[in-house]
Design a protein around this motif. Structure first.
Motif, PDB file in Angstrom:
ATOM      1  N   GLU A 138       0.814  -1.213   0.000  1.00 20.87           N
ATOM      2  CA  GLU A 138       0.000   0.000   0.000  1.00 20.87           C
ATOM      3  C   GLU A 138       0.853   1.270   0.000  1.00 20.87           C
ATOM      4  N   GLN A 193      -2.837  -8.469   0.885  1.00 24.42           N
ATOM      5  CA  GLN A 193      -3.552  -8.551  -0.394  1.00 24.42           C
ATOM      6  C   GLN A 193      -2.794  -9.212  -1.533  1.00 24.42           C
ATOM      7  N   GLU A 232      -9.179  -9.941   4.905  1.00 29.04           N
ATOM      8  CA  GLU A 232      -8.961  -9.661   3.485  1.00 29.04           C
ATOM      9  C   GLU A 232      -9.422 -10.818   2.589  1.00 29.04           C
ATOM     10  N   GLU A 258     -14.070   5.135   7.234  1.00 31.66           N
ATOM     11  CA  GLU A 258     -13.881   4.039   6.287  1.00 31.66           C
ATOM     12  C   GLU A 258     -13.610   2.735   7.027  1.00 31.66           C
TER      13      GLU A 258
HETATM   14  O1  4AD Z   1      -7.856   0.907   2.662  1.00 27.00           O
HETATM   15  P1  4AD Z   1      -6.714   0.004   3.086  1.00 27.00           P
HETATM   16  O2  4AD Z   1      -5.385   0.613   3.211  1.00 27.00           O
HETATM   17  O3  4AD Z   1      -6.748  -1.184   2.027  1.00 27.00           O
HETATM   18  C1  4AD Z   1      -5.832  -2.181   1.914  1.00 27.00           C
HETATM   19  O4  4AD Z   1      -4.914  -2.390   2.657  1.00 27.00           O
HETATM   20  C2  4AD Z   1      -6.169  -3.142   0.810  1.00 27.00           C
HETATM   21  N1  4AD Z   1      -4.928  -3.821   0.401  1.00 27.00           N
HETATM   22  C3  4AD Z   1      -7.215  -4.133   1.276  1.00 27.00           C
HETATM   23  C4  4AD Z   1      -7.577  -5.134   0.246  1.00 27.00           C
HETATM   24  O5  4AD Z   1      -8.137  -4.770  -0.774  1.00 27.00           O
HETATM   25  N2  4AD Z   1      -7.285  -6.398   0.480  1.00 27.00           N
HETATM   26  O6  4AD Z   1      -7.101  -0.666   4.474  1.00 27.00           O
HETATM   27  C5  4AD Z   1      -8.275  -1.433   4.601  1.00 27.00           C
HETATM   28  C6  4AD Z   1      -8.993  -1.094   5.874  1.00 27.00           C
HETATM   29  C7  4AD Z   1      -9.485   0.345   5.974  1.00 27.00           C
HETATM   30  O7  4AD Z   1     -10.713   0.517   5.310  1.00 27.00           O
HETATM   31  C8  4AD Z   1      -9.606   0.540   7.463  1.00 27.00           C
HETATM   32  O8  4AD Z   1     -10.816  -0.023   7.942  1.00 27.00           O
HETATM   33  C9  4AD Z   1      -8.466  -0.287   7.990  1.00 27.00           C
HETATM   34  O9  4AD Z   1      -8.130  -1.226   7.004  1.00 27.00           O
HETATM   35  N3  4AD Z   1      -7.297   0.540   8.329  1.00 27.00           N
HETATM   36  C10 4AD Z   1      -6.937   0.899   9.571  1.00 27.00           C
HETATM   37  N4  4AD Z   1      -7.490   0.630  10.768  1.00 27.00           N
HETATM   38  C11 4AD Z   1      -6.886   1.129  11.883  1.00 27.00           C
HETATM   39  N5  4AD Z   1      -5.755   1.862  11.842  1.00 27.00           N
HETATM   40  C12 4AD Z   1      -5.166   2.160  10.664  1.00 27.00           C
HETATM   41  N6  4AD Z   1      -4.030   2.865  10.653  1.00 27.00           N
HETATM   42  C13 4AD Z   1      -5.757   1.671   9.452  1.00 27.00           C
HETATM   43  N7  4AD Z   1      -5.443   1.749   8.146  1.00 27.00           N
HETATM   44  C14 4AD Z   1      -6.392   1.078   7.479  1.00 27.00           C
END
Ligand code: 4AD
Ligand code: MG
Length: 430
Positions: free
Chosen positions: A163, A185, A223, A353
């Motif tokens: 990411e 992912q 995931e 989100e």
């Molecule tokens: O939107 P993110 O960064 O998506 C991914 O990592 C993709 N690779 C996922 C995928 O498609 N397999 O993170 C996904 C979710 C976010 O919507 C949020 O709910 C959570 O992870 N998230 C966090 N939760 C707590 N603390 C943080 N620093 C977070 N960052 C993301």
């Protein structure tokens, strides 16, 4: 007979013994009320001087908070308590006497409680949040197992970033460089090509200098990744999954939601389908709500997300973001390549989100082009490219952040209370 608080409904009128801690107590001249907890729940024990004798009654009155006990007594119905039962205590034995337990029934500041997280977990509210967390995990496994998904565990130590490179925790892997996983992912995409529909559940790490109520440094993510599935079909899985989780918590965590004072009306309504709004329309909506300076191409911040969420009474998908502000692997919309086939799911009530997901690029040449644009030159990404060389198929997936979901469903303000031992910007203890 030995039992637990969660099982007392099966022992009405019987004498049982429970191993418990004293959460709190109050007493008068003739009767003492013991607030007992045993890990499975909370229950009141009534000690009556006339029944138990003077000496034992004095001993009960002198019990200290968080002392451990074996308590014996008869279970009776008590419609006023959330549990519905209490114990008429006939005897008790002190296992260990606690002296000066630091967390008293009075108010404590957050930093003090966080410093005592190892003890704070015992309190009724924290206990309730963790039980909700556990139910969400249980319902997650149930949903994906019932729908033909295979659980696959991606690695935690990785040679690449999923990411973006700015938020990576770096470590040494003997002589090589390694990173703590930000997301499983890329590995789940490989797994989907081997098993069709897969899901993972594990810790992820973001070296983000964010100090908000939604950010943890270490958080847990679910995931799923699905071969032969497009973006629209993935959204249907997401809304079905989230609905199942919410309805399971409503059904199986009544006592906990009550202890948390959660307004369950708002949760009862959380059933698929969920509304969808395009990024374009969301920008318009946010402008109308008074954020005049936001421009197409910018990402939404927390206040924008809250403003969008307020327009709906269910979680809402914001779809088709500009490619520029999303990850390299997202598939462009064939009709409009400046946006990608993706969605963020925004929870109601300002929790932000909870899901990020997308259809993935399956075309080898386009992925090679993205590698160049994003400077993904090292060997670490070679294997990921090969997934597009051998029987590439349309596929989609998403990541649900467990802690934000727990916060929303429990109605707790800050994600620090939704994980047993939170890792925050300034906190690695306890
Ligand atoms: O939107 P993110 O960064 O998506 C991914 O990592 C993709 N690779 C996922 C995928 O498609 N397999 O993170 C996904 C979710 C976010 O919507 C949020 O709910 C959570 O992870 N998230 C966090 N939760 C707590 N603390 C943080 N620093 C977070 N960052 C993301
Ligand atoms: Mg995201």
């Amino acid at each position: 007979m030995k039992t637990t608080i969660s099982q007392v409904s099966k022992h009405v009128g019987e004498e049982v013994t429970i191993g418990a801690w004293l959460a709190n107590k109050r007493s008068s001249g003739k009767i003492a009320f013991l607030q007992l907890r045993d890990g499975t729940g909370f229950m009141q024990g009534i000690v009556v001087k006339a029944d138990i004798g003077e000496e034992k009654f004095q001993e009960a009155k002198a019990l200290t908070q968080e002392s451990s006990l074996y308590v014996t007594g008869t279970i009776v119905e008590d419609t006023r308590s959330p549990l519905g039962f209490e114990m008429q205590v006939s005897d008790f034995e002190i296992i260990h006497e606690a002296v000066d337990y630091p967390i008293t029934p009075k108010e404590h500041g957050t930093e003090f409680l966080m410093d005592h997280r190892h003890l704070w977990l015992r309190s009724k509210r924290q206990h309730a949040v963790m039980k909700v967390r556990n139910e969400i995990i249980r319902a997650t496994y149930e949903f994906f197992n019932d729908n033909g998904y295979v659980k696959v565990d991606p690695p935690i130590l990785t040679g690449s970033s999923a990411e973006g490179t700015t938020e990576l925790f770096h470590t040494k892997y003997f002589d090589e460089d390694a990173y703590l996983s930000q997301s499983g992912q890329l590995y789940m995409e490989a797994a989907a090509m081997a098993f069709g529909k897969v899901f993972s559940f594990g810790p992820t790490f973001r070296a983000e200098k964010s100090k908000t109520r939604r950010h943890l440094i270490e958080f847990w993510m679910i995931e799923p990744e699905m071969a032969f599935m497009d973006h629209e079909e993935s959204l249907e899985v997401q809304e079905q999954y989230v609905s199942h989780v919410v309805q399971s918590v409503l059904q199986n965590c009544k006592i906990e939601l009550d202890a948390l004072g959660r307004d369950t009306k708002a949760l009862e309504n959380i059933k698929a389908p969920f509304p969808r709004i395009s990024y374009d329309d969301a920008i318009q909506l946010v402008k109308e709500k008074g954020f005049d300076d936001i421009e197409w191409g910018e990402d939404f911040g927390a206040p924008h997300e809250t403003a969008i969420a307020e327009a709906f009474d269910k979680p809402v998908f914001i779809t088709n973001y500009p490619a520029e502000i999303k990850a390299f692997y997202m598939k462009p919309d064939p009709n409009r390549p400046e946006v990608v086939l993706c969605a963020d799911l925004i929870a109601p009530e300002g929790y932000g989100e909870i899901i990020g997901g997308s259809q993935r690029i399956d075309d080898l040449e386009l992925m090679k082009q993205r590698y160049e644009e994003h400077d993904l030159t090292g060997d670490a990404y070679k294997w990921y490219l090969q997934l597009r060389e051998y029987g590439s198929v349309p596929h989609s997936g998403f990541g649900l952040g467990l802690e934000r979901t727990v916060a929303w469903i429990s109605g707790v303000e800050h994600v620090r209370e939704t994980i047993p031992f939170p890792r925050l910007l300034n906190r690695l203890y306890p």
